[in-house]
Design a protein around this motif. Structure first.
Motif, PDB file in Angstrom:
ATOM      1  N   HIS A   1     -97.872 -92.990  17.732  1.00 33.48           N
ATOM      2  CA  HIS A   1     -98.918 -92.820  18.740  1.00 33.48           C
ATOM      3  C   HIS A   1     -99.162 -91.337  18.985  1.00 33.48           C
ATOM      4  O   HIS A   1     -98.974 -90.815  20.093  1.00 33.48           O
ATOM      5  CB  HIS A   1     -98.545 -93.552  20.026  1.00 33.48           C
ATOM      6  N   ALA A   2     -99.572 -90.660  17.917  1.00 32.05           N
ATOM      7  CA  ALA A   2     -99.892 -89.234  17.929  1.00 32.05           C
ATOM      8  C   ALA A   2    -100.807 -88.976  16.744  1.00 32.05           C
ATOM      9  O   ALA A   2    -100.821 -89.752  15.777  1.00 32.05           O
ATOM     10  CB  ALA A   2     -98.621 -88.394  17.818  1.00 32.05           C
ATOM     11  N   THR A   3    -101.557 -87.905  16.805  1.00 32.29           N
ATOM     12  CA  THR A   3    -102.466 -87.569  15.706  1.00 32.29           C
ATOM     13  C   THR A   3    -101.670 -87.041  14.511  1.00 32.29           C
ATOM     14  O   THR A   3    -100.524 -86.590  14.670  1.00 32.29           O
ATOM     15  CB  THR A   3    -103.471 -86.487  16.145  1.00 32.29           C
ATOM     16  N   PRO A   4    -102.274 -87.055  13.312  1.00 34.99           N
ATOM     17  CA  PRO A   4    -101.584 -86.459  12.164  1.00 34.99           C
ATOM     18  C   PRO A   4    -101.210 -84.999  12.406  1.00 34.99           C
ATOM     19  O   PRO A   4    -100.155 -84.539  11.967  1.00 34.99           O
ATOM     20  CB  PRO A   4    -102.602 -86.596  11.028  1.00 34.99           C
TER      21      PRO A   4
ATOM     22  N   ARG B   1     -95.949 -89.328   3.926  1.00 32.69           N
ATOM     23  CA  ARG B   1     -97.418 -89.318   3.897  1.00 32.69           C
ATOM     24  C   ARG B   1     -97.929 -89.695   5.274  1.00 32.69           C
ATOM     25  O   ARG B   1     -97.439 -90.650   5.893  1.00 32.69           O
ATOM     26  CB  ARG B   1     -97.942 -90.299   2.853  1.00 32.69           C
ATOM     27  N   LEU B   2     -98.908 -88.939   5.759  1.00 33.91           N
ATOM     28  CA  LEU B   2     -99.508 -89.170   7.067  1.00 33.91           C
ATOM     29  C   LEU B   2    -100.939 -89.649   6.867  1.00 33.91           C
ATOM     30  O   LEU B   2    -101.737 -88.967   6.235  1.00 33.91           O
ATOM     31  CB  LEU B   2     -99.526 -87.878   7.895  1.00 33.91           C
TER      32      LEU B   2
ATOM     33  N   PRO C   1    -100.735 -79.642   4.068  1.00 35.72           N
ATOM     34  CA  PRO C   1    -100.629 -79.611   5.526  1.00 35.72           C
ATOM     35  C   PRO C   1    -101.433 -80.727   6.195  1.00 35.72           C
ATOM     36  O   PRO C   1    -102.589 -80.970   5.874  1.00 35.72           O
ATOM     37  CB  PRO C   1    -101.173 -78.228   5.893  1.00 35.72           C
ATOM     38  N   GLY C   2    -100.759 -81.409   7.110  1.00 35.01           N
ATOM     39  CA  GLY C   2    -101.374 -82.488   7.858  1.00 35.01           C
ATOM     40  C   GLY C   2    -101.470 -83.812   7.122  1.00 35.01           C
ATOM     41  O   GLY C   2    -101.885 -84.818   7.694  1.00 35.01           O
ATOM     42  N   ARG C   3    -101.076 -83.834   5.846  1.00 34.16           N
ATOM     43  CA  ARG C   3    -101.230 -85.044   5.030  1.00 34.16           C
ATOM     44  C   ARG C   3     -99.940 -85.532   4.383  1.00 34.16           C
ATOM     45  O   ARG C   3     -99.655 -86.711   4.421  1.00 34.16           O
ATOM     46  CB  ARG C   3    -102.272 -84.808   3.925  1.00 34.16           C
ATOM     47  N   SER C   4     -99.202 -84.621   3.742  1.00 33.97           N
ATOM     48  CA  SER C   4     -98.009 -85.090   3.021  1.00 33.97           C
ATOM     49  C   SER C   4     -97.063 -83.940   2.718  1.00 33.97           C
ATOM     50  O   SER C   4     -97.460 -82.773   2.696  1.00 33.97           O
ATOM     51  CB  SER C   4     -98.398 -85.781   1.712  1.00 33.97           C
ATOM     52  N   ILE C   5     -95.808 -84.344   2.472  1.00 35.29           N
ATOM     53  CA  ILE C   5     -94.792 -83.383   2.056  1.00 35.29           C
ATOM     54  C   ILE C   5     -93.787 -84.125   1.175  1.00 35.29           C
ATOM     55  O   ILE C   5     -93.458 -85.283   1.435  1.00 35.29           O
ATOM     56  CB  ILE C   5     -94.100 -82.720   3.275  1.00 35.29           C
ATOM     57  N   THR C   6     -93.354 -83.452   0.123  1.00 31.67           N
ATOM     58  CA  THR C   6     -92.333 -83.983  -0.773  1.00 31.67           C
ATOM     59  C   THR C   6     -91.165 -83.006  -0.754  1.00 31.67           C
ATOM     60  O   THR C   6     -91.351 -81.808  -0.959  1.00 31.67           O
ATOM     61  CB  THR C   6     -92.863 -84.164  -2.206  1.00 31.67           C
ATOM     62  N   LEU C   7     -89.980 -83.550  -0.492  1.00 32.26           N
ATOM     63  CA  LEU C   7     -88.782 -82.738  -0.327  1.00 32.26           C
ATOM     64  C   LEU C   7     -87.723 -83.104  -1.351  1.00 32.26           C
ATOM     65  O   LEU C   7     -87.629 -84.256  -1.780  1.00 32.26           O
ATOM     66  CB  LEU C   7     -88.186 -82.957   1.069  1.00 32.26           C
ATOM     67  N   ARG C   8     -86.910 -82.140  -1.685  1.00 30.05           N
ATOM     68  CA  ARG C   8     -85.673 -82.375  -2.447  1.00 30.05           C
ATOM     69  C   ARG C   8     -84.546 -82.130  -1.446  1.00 30.05           C
ATOM     70  O   ARG C   8     -84.259 -80.994  -1.095  1.00 30.05           O
ATOM     71  CB  ARG C   8     -85.587 -81.422  -3.633  1.00 30.05           C
ATOM     72  N   ALA C   9     -83.995 -83.218  -0.928  1.00 29.47           N
ATOM     73  CA  ALA C   9     -82.972 -83.134   0.114  1.00 29.47           C
ATOM     74  C   ALA C   9     -81.591 -83.210  -0.516  1.00 29.47           C
ATOM     75  O   ALA C   9     -81.298 -84.141  -1.266  1.00 29.47           O
ATOM     76  CB  ALA C   9     -83.165 -84.266   1.118  1.00 29.47           C
ATOM     77  N   ARG C  10     -80.769 -82.234  -0.190  1.00 27.57           N
ATOM     78  CA  ARG C  10     -79.398 -82.197  -0.709  1.00 27.57           C
ATOM     79  C   ARG C  10     -78.429 -82.607   0.387  1.00 27.57           C
ATOM     80  O   ARG C  10     -78.595 -82.203   1.530  1.00 27.57           O
ATOM     81  CB  ARG C  10     -79.046 -80.781  -1.181  1.00 27.57           C
TER      82      ARG C  10
ATOM     83  N   GLU D   1    -104.093 -92.311  16.061  1.00 29.25           N
ATOM     84  CA  GLU D   1    -102.690 -92.501  15.728  1.00 29.25           C
ATOM     85  C   GLU D   1    -102.465 -92.151  14.252  1.00 29.25           C
ATOM     86  O   GLU D   1    -103.411 -91.836  13.537  1.00 29.25           O
ATOM     87  CB  GLU D   1    -102.267 -93.944  16.018  1.00 29.25           C
ATOM     88  N   THR D   2    -101.222 -92.238  13.835  1.00 34.87           N
ATOM     89  CA  THR D   2    -100.871 -91.872  12.466  1.00 34.87           C
ATOM     90  C   THR D   2     -99.920 -92.902  11.881  1.00 34.87           C
ATOM     91  O   THR D   2     -98.897 -93.223  12.489  1.00 34.87           O
ATOM     92  CB  THR D   2    -100.174 -90.496  12.431  1.00 34.87           C
ATOM     93  N   GLU D   3    -100.264 -93.397  10.704  1.00 34.27           N
ATOM     94  CA  GLU D   3     -99.310 -94.210   9.964  1.00 34.27           C
ATOM     95  C   GLU D   3     -98.504 -93.249   9.096  1.00 34.27           C
ATOM     96  O   GLU D   3     -99.074 -92.512   8.283  1.00 34.27           O
ATOM     97  CB  GLU D   3    -100.007 -95.236   9.074  1.00 34.27           C
ATOM     98  N   VAL D   4     -97.205 -93.237   9.322  1.00 31.32           N
ATOM     99  CA  VAL D   4     -96.314 -92.381   8.541  1.00 31.32           C
ATOM    100  C   VAL D   4     -95.565 -93.272   7.569  1.00 31.32           C
ATOM    101  O   VAL D   4     -94.967 -94.270   7.944  1.00 31.32           O
ATOM    102  CB  VAL D   4     -95.321 -91.612   9.444  1.00 31.32           C
ATOM    103  N   ARG D   5     -95.612 -92.886   6.310  1.00 29.57           N
ATOM    104  CA  ARG D   5     -94.929 -93.626   5.246  1.00 29.57           C
ATOM    105  C   ARG D   5     -93.899 -92.685   4.634  1.00 29.57           C
ATOM    106  O   ARG D   5     -94.215 -91.549   4.283  1.00 29.57           O
ATOM    107  CB  ARG D   5     -95.937 -94.060   4.192  1.00 29.57           C
ATOM    108  N   ILE D   6     -92.671 -93.171   4.539  1.00 23.87           N
ATOM    109  CA  ILE D   6     -91.606 -92.378   3.923  1.00 23.87           C
ATOM    110  C   ILE D   6     -91.021 -93.156   2.757  1.00 23.87           C
ATOM    111  O   ILE D   6     -90.756 -94.351   2.863  1.00 23.87           O
ATOM    112  CB  ILE D   6     -90.513 -91.988   4.952  1.00 23.87           C
ATOM    113  N   THR D   7     -90.880 -92.475   1.632  1.00 19.92           N
ATOM    114  CA  THR D   7     -90.197 -93.054   0.481  1.00 19.92           C
ATOM    115  C   THR D   7     -89.040 -92.125   0.131  1.00 19.92           C
ATOM    116  O   THR D   7     -89.138 -90.906   0.290  1.00 19.92           O
ATOM    117  CB  THR D   7     -91.120 -93.219  -0.739  1.00 19.92           C
ATOM    118  N   GLU D   8     -87.958 -92.716  -0.308  1.00 20.18           N
ATOM    119  CA  GLU D   8     -86.784 -91.936  -0.671  1.00 20.18           C
ATOM    120  C   GLU D   8     -86.135 -92.537  -1.898  1.00 20.18           C
ATOM    121  O   GLU D   8     -86.006 -93.758  -2.000  1.00 20.18           O
ATOM    122  CB  GLU D   8     -85.774 -91.904   0.478  1.00 20.18           C
ATOM    123  N   GLU D   9     -85.733 -91.645  -2.792  1.00 14.30           N
ATOM    124  CA  GLU D   9     -85.048 -92.088  -3.999  1.00 14.30           C
ATOM    125  C   GLU D   9     -83.936 -91.109  -4.350  1.00 14.30           C
ATOM    126  O   GLU D   9     -84.192 -89.907  -4.502  1.00 14.30           O
ATOM    127  CB  GLU D   9     -86.020 -92.183  -5.170  1.00 14.30           C
TER     128      GLU D   9
END
Length: 144
Positions: A9-12, A92-93, A71-80, A99-107
């Protein structure tokens, strides 16, 4: 790969402002315990966050790098998170009105975590990312 979504319940722009403030990372990312430093160019490609994972007194210093960002749309990270390994995480936003649908994928992509069969690791990643999105929503919805 696991995928979770949440309607925030917030903007992107408001959600992105949380992601773009690297010092807030431990507030919304499950497993991150504290920040040690944030590159001045965060969250551009190649920039890094320097964080610790675990619980005191068993903290391990590690880092997360931006592989790609719009910015404001997506980010891809390499998390250690060694000794567990490394994961590629994509957020992805998508705007849904105000409002904003936030989708997170992790592998998991390297280290011992990448060797665990997907059916065994998927439930824990699903839980972790459900909580991560809940925390991200709480920060974005209450940060003005």
């Amino acid at each position: 790969m696991t995928e979770n979504t949440r309607l925030v319940h917030a903007t992107p722009e408001q959600v992105w402002s949380v992601i773009a403030d690297g010092w807030l990372y431990p507030l919304w990312v499950v497993g991150a315990a504290r920040m040690r430093d944030v590159d001045d160019s965060w969250p551009t490609a190649g920039s890094k966050l320097y964080h610790s994972v675990g619980s005191w007194p068993l903290l391990l210093d590690d880092e997360t790098e931006v592989l790609d960002a719009t910015p404001g749309r997506s980010i891809t990270l390499r998390a250690r998170a060694w000794p567990v390994g490394e994961a590629q995480v994509h957020l992805r936003l998508d705007s849904v009105g105000v409002e904003t649908e936030v989708r997170i994928t992790e592998e998991p992509v390297s280290g011992p975590g990448a060797l665990v069969p997907r059916p065994l690791v998927a439930p824990s990643l699903k839980w972790r990312n459900t909580e991560t999105l809940r925390r991200l929503a709480l920060v974005a919805e209450h940060r003005k």
